[in-house]
Write a protein that holds these residues in place. Structure first.
Motif, PDB file in Angstrom:
ATOM      1  N   THR A 127     -34.687 -29.138 -68.714  1.00  0.00           N
ATOM      2  CA  THR A 127     -34.698 -27.847 -69.406  1.00  0.00           C
ATOM      3  C   THR A 127     -34.059 -27.999 -70.786  1.00  0.00           C
ATOM      4  O   THR A 127     -32.870 -28.335 -70.881  1.00  0.00           O
ATOM      5  CB  THR A 127     -33.929 -26.786 -68.599  1.00  0.00           C
ATOM      6  OG1 THR A 127     -34.602 -26.580 -67.353  1.00  0.00           O
ATOM      7  CG2 THR A 127     -33.863 -25.471 -69.354  1.00  0.00           C
ATOM      8  N   PRO A 128     -34.806 -27.762 -71.876  1.00  0.00           N
ATOM      9  CA  PRO A 128     -34.261 -27.929 -73.219  1.00  0.00           C
ATOM     10  C   PRO A 128     -33.451 -26.708 -73.669  1.00  0.00           C
ATOM     11  O   PRO A 128     -33.544 -25.634 -73.049  1.00  0.00           O
ATOM     12  CB  PRO A 128     -35.521 -28.085 -74.076  1.00  0.00           C
ATOM     13  CG  PRO A 128     -36.541 -27.257 -73.368  1.00  0.00           C
ATOM     14  CD  PRO A 128     -36.245 -27.427 -71.893  1.00  0.00           C
ATOM     15  N   LEU A 180     -28.136 -20.229 -61.795  1.00  0.00           N
ATOM     16  CA  LEU A 180     -28.394 -20.361 -63.223  1.00  0.00           C
ATOM     17  C   LEU A 180     -27.280 -21.143 -63.904  1.00  0.00           C
ATOM     18  O   LEU A 180     -27.539 -22.024 -64.738  1.00  0.00           O
ATOM     19  CB  LEU A 180     -28.554 -18.988 -63.868  1.00  0.00           C
ATOM     20  CG  LEU A 180     -28.759 -18.975 -65.390  1.00  0.00           C
ATOM     21  CD1 LEU A 180     -29.939 -19.848 -65.803  1.00  0.00           C
ATOM     22  CD2 LEU A 180     -28.942 -17.551 -65.886  1.00  0.00           C
ATOM     23  N   ASN A 181     -26.045 -20.846 -63.558  1.00  0.00           N
ATOM     24  CA  ASN A 181     -24.924 -21.582 -64.149  1.00  0.00           C
ATOM     25  C   ASN A 181     -24.973 -23.060 -63.780  1.00  0.00           C
ATOM     26  O   ASN A 181     -24.643 -23.926 -64.605  1.00  0.00           O
ATOM     27  CB  ASN A 181     -23.595 -20.962 -63.713  1.00  0.00           C
ATOM     28  CG  ASN A 181     -23.262 -19.701 -64.485  1.00  0.00           C
ATOM     29  OD1 ASN A 181     -23.447 -19.640 -65.695  1.00  0.00           O
ATOM     30  ND2 ASN A 181     -22.770 -18.676 -63.783  1.00  0.00           N
ATOM     31  N   ASP A 188     -26.544 -29.600 -69.615  1.00  0.00           N
ATOM     32  CA  ASP A 188     -25.575 -29.563 -70.720  1.00  0.00           C
ATOM     33  C   ASP A 188     -25.770 -28.337 -71.605  1.00  0.00           C
ATOM     34  O   ASP A 188     -25.675 -28.411 -72.831  1.00  0.00           O
ATOM     35  CB  ASP A 188     -25.673 -30.843 -71.565  1.00  0.00           C
ATOM     36  CG  ASP A 188     -25.256 -32.083 -70.788  1.00  0.00           C
ATOM     37  OD1 ASP A 188     -24.291 -31.984 -70.003  1.00  0.00           O
ATOM     38  OD2 ASP A 188     -25.898 -33.129 -70.961  1.00  0.00           O
ATOM     39  N   LEU A 189     -26.050 -27.204 -70.968  1.00  0.00           N
ATOM     40  CA  LEU A 189     -26.210 -25.937 -71.671  1.00  0.00           C
ATOM     41  C   LEU A 189     -25.138 -24.974 -71.180  1.00  0.00           C
ATOM     42  O   LEU A 189     -24.508 -25.207 -70.148  1.00  0.00           O
ATOM     43  CB  LEU A 189     -27.610 -25.351 -71.414  1.00  0.00           C
ATOM     44  CG  LEU A 189     -28.799 -26.244 -71.758  1.00  0.00           C
ATOM     45  CD1 LEU A 189     -30.103 -25.588 -71.285  1.00  0.00           C
ATOM     46  CD2 LEU A 189     -28.861 -26.526 -73.248  1.00  0.00           C
TER      47      LEU A 189
END
Length: 236
Positions: A127-128, A180-181, A188-189
């Protein structure tokens, strides 16, 4: 956090193990939620199947641990086969064991799914930072699952979404915000705040909804597929 394990088979493939269980749900007198055993088998298999398929794996075998007794095996297996049929897996192998020495007063089963995945094609940590997020389906638990079937993500819809997303995570008892967390951390978001019109903390029971990450250009197609089951998530 994904409920799957990866075990290298060779330099190219990995064995994927996904599992789920159900207790006090079924036809026994002391079960807390009364539903046919076919339903128990279906939804328990559904969760483990979604976990397996969500990481890009192809399931090839199912292991059933049946604590309800020999007499319940065929009914539970019927639910397992229904889930397999909906995913086009009619020829999958099924094995397992039943507790036959002692009488258990409440229904209890465990399901493990075995699959294989190409190591370079795993659908994880891809996921970007520019990704969008949404939930497909509503978080439901207990009797809600039976009473609000139109709000449950179907396996056919789940499978259709795979062509238009980065990652997908089935939501369980910890709720949407937790998953989601975990997804953000794995990529790394981070986000200071999460907002949506659907409950972010409620249990989704047998994965009645999923979290997806996707490119914004895919949103019209995803909305077309999901209809009223599409719930956008906004990150701040």
């Amino acid at each position: 956090m994904r409920d799957v394990s990866f075990i290298p088979i060779n330099g190219k493939e990995e064995l994927v193990i996904a599992t789920d269980c159900a207790g006090a749900i079924g036809e026994k007198l002391e079960d807390d939620v009364k539903v046919p055993l076919e339903v128990v088998g279906y939804y328990t298999t559904r969760v483990a199947m979604m976990e397996c398929v969500s990481v890009g794996a192809t399931p090839f075998a199912i292991v059933l641990q049946n604590f309800a007794g020999d007499d319940y095996w065929e009914k539970i297996k019927g639910g397992i086969l229904q889930a397999c049929t909906e995913l086009g897996l009619q020829n999958i192998k099924i094995t397992g064991s039943s507790e036959s020495n002692f009488h258990v007063k409440q229904t209890a089963i465990g399901i493990s799914i075995l699959g294989k995945v190409d190591s370079e094609k795993k659908r994880i940590t891809i996921t970007p930072p520019t990704a969008c997020f949404a939930v497909i389906g509503k978080p439901l638990v207990g009797d809600e699952v039976i009473e609000q079937t139109n709000d449950v993500l179907s396996l056919s819809l789940f499978q259709s979404l795979l062509d238009f997303i980065y990652e997908v995570i089935p939501i369980g008892s910890k709720g949407i915000a937790y998953e989601l967390n975990e997804l953000l951390k794995d990529n790394d978001l981070q986000a200071a705040d999460i907002q949506s019109t659907v409950s972010l903390t409620k249990s989704a029971g047998p994965a009645t909804c999923v979290l997806i990450s996707y490119h914004e250009e895919m949103e019209p197609k995803i909305k077309e597929l999901a209809g009223s089951l599409f719930f956008k998530i906004s990150l701040v």
